[in-house]
Design a protein around this motif. Structure first.
Motif, short mmCIF file in Angstrom:
data_model
loop_
_atom_site.label_atom_id
_atom_site.label_comp_id
_atom_site.label_asym_id
_atom_site.label_seq_id
_atom_site.Cartn_x
_atom_site.Cartn_y
_atom_site.Cartn_z
N MET A 1 0.82 -1.20 0.00
CA MET A 1 0.00 0.00 0.00
C MET A 1 0.86 1.26 0.00
SD MET A 1 -2.97 1.29 -0.11
CE MET A 1 -4.03 -0.11 0.25
N ARG A 2 1.96 1.22 0.76
CA ARG A 2 2.84 2.39 0.80
C ARG A 2 3.45 2.66 -0.57
NH1 ARG A 2 5.34 5.13 4.93
NH2 ARG A 2 7.21 6.29 4.36
N GLN A 3 3.85 1.60 -1.26
CA GLN A 3 4.43 1.78 -2.58
C GLN A 3 3.40 2.34 -3.56
OE1 GLN A 3 7.55 1.63 -3.31
NE2 GLN A 3 7.21 2.15 -5.47
N PHE A 4 2.16 1.92 -3.37
CA PHE A 4 1.07 2.45 -4.21
C PHE A 4 0.91 3.95 -3.99
CE2 PHE A 4 -3.48 3.55 -4.49
CZ PHE A 4 -3.67 3.35 -5.85
N PHE A 5 0.94 4.38 -2.73
CA PHE A 5 0.83 5.80 -2.41
C PHE A 5 2.02 6.58 -2.95
CE2 PHE A 5 -2.10 5.03 1.46
CZ PHE A 5 -3.22 5.17 0.63
N LEU B 1 3.66 5.90 -5.69
CA LEU B 1 3.41 6.09 -7.12
C LEU B 1 2.37 7.17 -7.37
CD1 LEU B 1 3.41 2.37 -8.32
CD2 LEU B 1 5.16 4.10 -8.76
N ILE B 2 1.29 7.16 -6.57
CA ILE B 2 0.24 8.17 -6.72
C ILE B 2 0.82 9.55 -6.47
CG2 ILE B 2 -1.90 9.07 -5.74
CD1 ILE B 2 -2.35 6.65 -7.45
N HIS B 3 1.57 9.70 -5.40
CA HIS B 3 2.15 11.00 -5.04
C HIS B 3 3.14 11.47 -6.11
CE1 HIS B 3 3.41 14.26 -2.44
NE2 HIS B 3 4.67 13.86 -2.49
N ARG B 4 3.93 10.53 -6.62
CA ARG B 4 4.95 10.88 -7.62
C ARG B 4 4.32 11.42 -8.89
NH1 ARG B 4 8.21 5.86 -9.17
NH2 ARG B 4 9.01 6.17 -7.06
N TYR B 5 3.38 10.67 -9.42
CA TYR B 5 2.84 11.06 -10.72
C TYR B 5 1.78 12.16 -10.60
CZ TYR B 5 5.53 7.24 -12.55
OH TYR B 5 6.58 6.42 -12.90
N THR B 6 1.14 12.25 -9.45
CA THR B 6 0.26 13.40 -9.21
C THR B 6 1.08 14.68 -9.19
OG1 THR B 6 -1.37 12.11 -7.96
CG2 THR B 6 -1.30 14.49 -7.56
N ASP C 1 -3.87 14.96 -2.54
CA ASP C 1 -2.45 14.63 -2.48
C ASP C 1 -1.79 15.17 -1.22
OD1 ASP C 1 -0.17 13.38 -3.83
OD2 ASP C 1 0.61 15.43 -4.00
N CYS C 2 -2.36 16.23 -0.64
CA CYS C 2 -1.83 16.74 0.63
C CYS C 2 -1.85 15.64 1.69
CB CYS C 2 -2.66 17.94 1.11
SG CYS C 2 -2.29 19.51 0.29
N PHE C 3 -2.93 14.87 1.73
CA PHE C 3 -3.05 13.79 2.73
C PHE C 3 -2.15 12.61 2.37
CE2 PHE C 3 -6.94 16.23 3.19
CZ PHE C 3 -7.02 16.36 4.56
N ILE C 4 -2.05 12.30 1.09
CA ILE C 4 -1.17 11.21 0.67
C ILE C 4 0.28 11.56 1.01
CG2 ILE C 4 -0.26 9.96 -1.32
CD1 ILE C 4 -3.02 10.22 -2.60
#
Length: 408
Positions: free
Chosen positions: A1-5, A7-12, A162-165
C-alpha cells in the motif's frame, strides 16, 4: 500500500507541477495586488485631495458616468472610498448590447469626476496597465476564464487529496518493517516521525533535496491544505459546497430566488433609494443579530433577479479587510429577501470565510501578506524538489536496467 501511495504522489506531483509553479509565482505578486498597482500606476490609482472640495459620492459618480457610457450598466458600486485613492467602477454590458464593452473598468477622481484611466480588466494586449490583473487571471483561471477555472478547480481537488497522501508518506514504517536496530531502541512513533521534520544538511545534495521536500511539506502542510481546499471553493463550487454541506451547516443567500423571465432594467427603486433601503435593513439586522457595522462596502444590482444586495464590513467579518456581511432585498418593493452573516451563524460559512481570507491574505495585515507571498515561493520550492527527486530516481532506474541488460 505504501508503494502504491508513493506512485500516486509521484505522478500526481508531476501532473500538477506546472500548474503549482504558475500558481505559486503569480500568488507571490497577487498577495500585494493593491500595493503593486498603486506603485506601478499612481497616475490613476492615487489622487491628491483638492482644497475646498469634498468627495463626490460613489453613487453620484456612477450617475455622472452613465451618460458617458450609455452602452454599459453600473450594477456594482464600490461605496468605500479610501483616502488618497481613486474610485473604481466595473461595468457590465447593457442587455441587448451585442458588441460588448471596449473597457470594463474605470478609475475616477472622486473630487472632480474626471476619468483618469480605463481598461479591459486582465487584457494583457493593452500593455502594462493590465499586468497585475493579467497575473490575477493567470492565478485563478489560467487566463482562460470559465474553462481555466474548471481546470484549476480539478487541479486544486487533486492537490487537496495529495496533501493527505504526501503527509501519510512521511509517517515512519511500522515496527515490523523497521530495522532491528531501530526496534531495539524502542523509539515511540512520534519520536521516529520527528526525523521527517528535519533536514540532514550534511547528507549530500540528494539527501538535502529529499529532506527539503519532505520536511518542507510537513512544516507548511496546514497552509498548503488551506490553499488547496480554498482553491476548490473558488473554482469548483459544485464539489466544495456539497462536501462542506455534508459536515457543516450553510446559509442560503438568495439561491432559491428565481430569475425573471427578462431582466428588470429599471426597477422601482433607483440606486439612491436602494441605498437608503439597504442601510435601514442592515441597521435592523445588526440590532437583531447583535453586531456592529464598521463601514459600507458596495451595493450590487442583479437585473436578472430584480434584487439589490447591500454589503458592509461588520464585526461578523473575519477582519476589517474582508467585507461579506450582506442583506438582499427586492428592487421594486424593498422587501428583505435574505441575510448573510460571514461568521457566527453557520459553521460552514465561518470555516469558508476563514479559508478564503487566509488564501487571499485578508487577515492580520502586512505580516499575512508577506507570509502568503512567501508561501508562493514555498509551493514552487516543494514542486521543484519533488521533480528533482523523480529525475534522480528515474536516472537510477535507467542505470539499473542498463546493468541488468545481458551482453550480446
Amino acid at each position: 500500500m505504501r508503494q502504491f501511495f508513493v506512485l500516486i504522489h509521484r505522478y500526481t506531483g508531476l501532473v500538477l507541477a506546472l500548474f503549482l509553479i504558475l500558481a505559486g509565482v503569480t500568488g507571490m505578486f497577487i498577495a500585494f495586488y493593491d500595493e503593486l498597482e498603486k506603485a506601478f500606476h499612481p497616475a490613476f490609482r492615487l489622487v491628491e485631495p483638492h482644497p475646498g472640495q469634498t468627495k463626490i459620492s460613489a453613487v453620484a459618480l456612477a450617475g455622472l458616468l452613465q451618460a458617458r457610457y450609455p452602452e454599459a450598466m453600473f450594477n456594482r458600486i464600490n461605496l468605500h472610498q479610501a483616502a488618497g485613492e481613486s474610485t473604481s467602477f466595473y461595468l457590465q454590458p447593457r442587455p441587448g448590447n451585442k458588441t460588448g464593452l471596449v473597457n470594463d473598468e474605470i478609475f475616477v477622481d472622486p473630487y472632480t469626476g474626471q476619468v483618469l484611466a480605463e481598461r479591459k480588466w486582465g487584457d494583457i494586449s493593452q500593455g502594462s496597465i493590465n499586468l497585475l490583473p493579467f497575473l490575477y487571471r493567470l492565478h485563478f483561471s489560467l487566463a482562460l476564464d470559465k474553462t481555466g477555472r474548471w481546470v484549476l478547480g480539478i487541479v486544486a481537488l487533486i492537490w487537496t487529496l495529495d496533501c493527505f497522501i504526501g503527509a501519510c508518506l512521511t509517517f515512519p514504517s511500522s515496527p515490523r518493517r523497521a530495522s532491528v536496530r531501530s526496534q531495539s531502541k524502542s523509539h515511540s512513533w512520534l519520536t521516529r516521525w520527528w526525523k521527517a521534520w528535519k533536514v540532514r544538511w550534511q547528507g549530500g545534495a540528494a539527501k538535502v533535496n529529499f529532506d527539503l521536500h519532505r520536511a518542507g511539506g510537513l512544516w507548511l502542510w496546514a497552509m498548503l491544505f488551506v490553499f488547496a481546499w480554498s482553491s476548490v471553493a473558488f473554482n469548483l463550487r459544485d464539489v466544495y459546497y456539497p462536501v462542506m454541506g455534508a459536515v457543516f451547516a450553510k446559509q442560503h443567500f438568495g439561491e432559491d430566488i428565481p430569475r425573471l423571465p427578462k431582466p428588470l432594467i429599471k426597477p422601482t427603486l433607483d440606486v439612491n433609494a436602494a441605498l437608503i433601503t439597504g442601510r435601514a435593513l442592515m441597521q435592523k439586522v445588526s440590532v437583531a443579530h447583535a453586531f456592529s457595522i464598521h463601514y459600507e462596502t458596495k451595493i450590487y444590482y442583479d437585473a436578472g433577479k430584480g434584487t439589490y444586495t447591500y454589503i458592509v464590513n461588520s464585526s461578523r467579518d473575519v477582519s476589517e479587510q474582508s467585507s461579506n456581511t450582506a442583506v438582499m432585498f427586492n428592487a421594486d418593493s424593498g422587501q428583505q429577501l435574505a441575510v448573510y452573516l460571514p461568521t457566527g451563524e453557520a459553521a460552514g460559512d465561518t470555516v469558508t470565510q476563514w479559508l478564503l481570507a487566509l488564501h487571499t491574505a485578508k487577515v492580520w495585515g502586512l505580516p499575512m501578506q508577506i507570509f502568503v507571498s512567501a508561501m508562493g515561493l514555498g509551493v514552487v520550492g516543494l514542486t521543484v524538489t519533488g521533480v528533482r527527486i523523480w529525475l534522480k530516481k528515474r536516472r537510477s532506474r535507467r542505470l539499473v536496467r542498463q546493468l541488468r541488460r545481458p551482453e550480446r
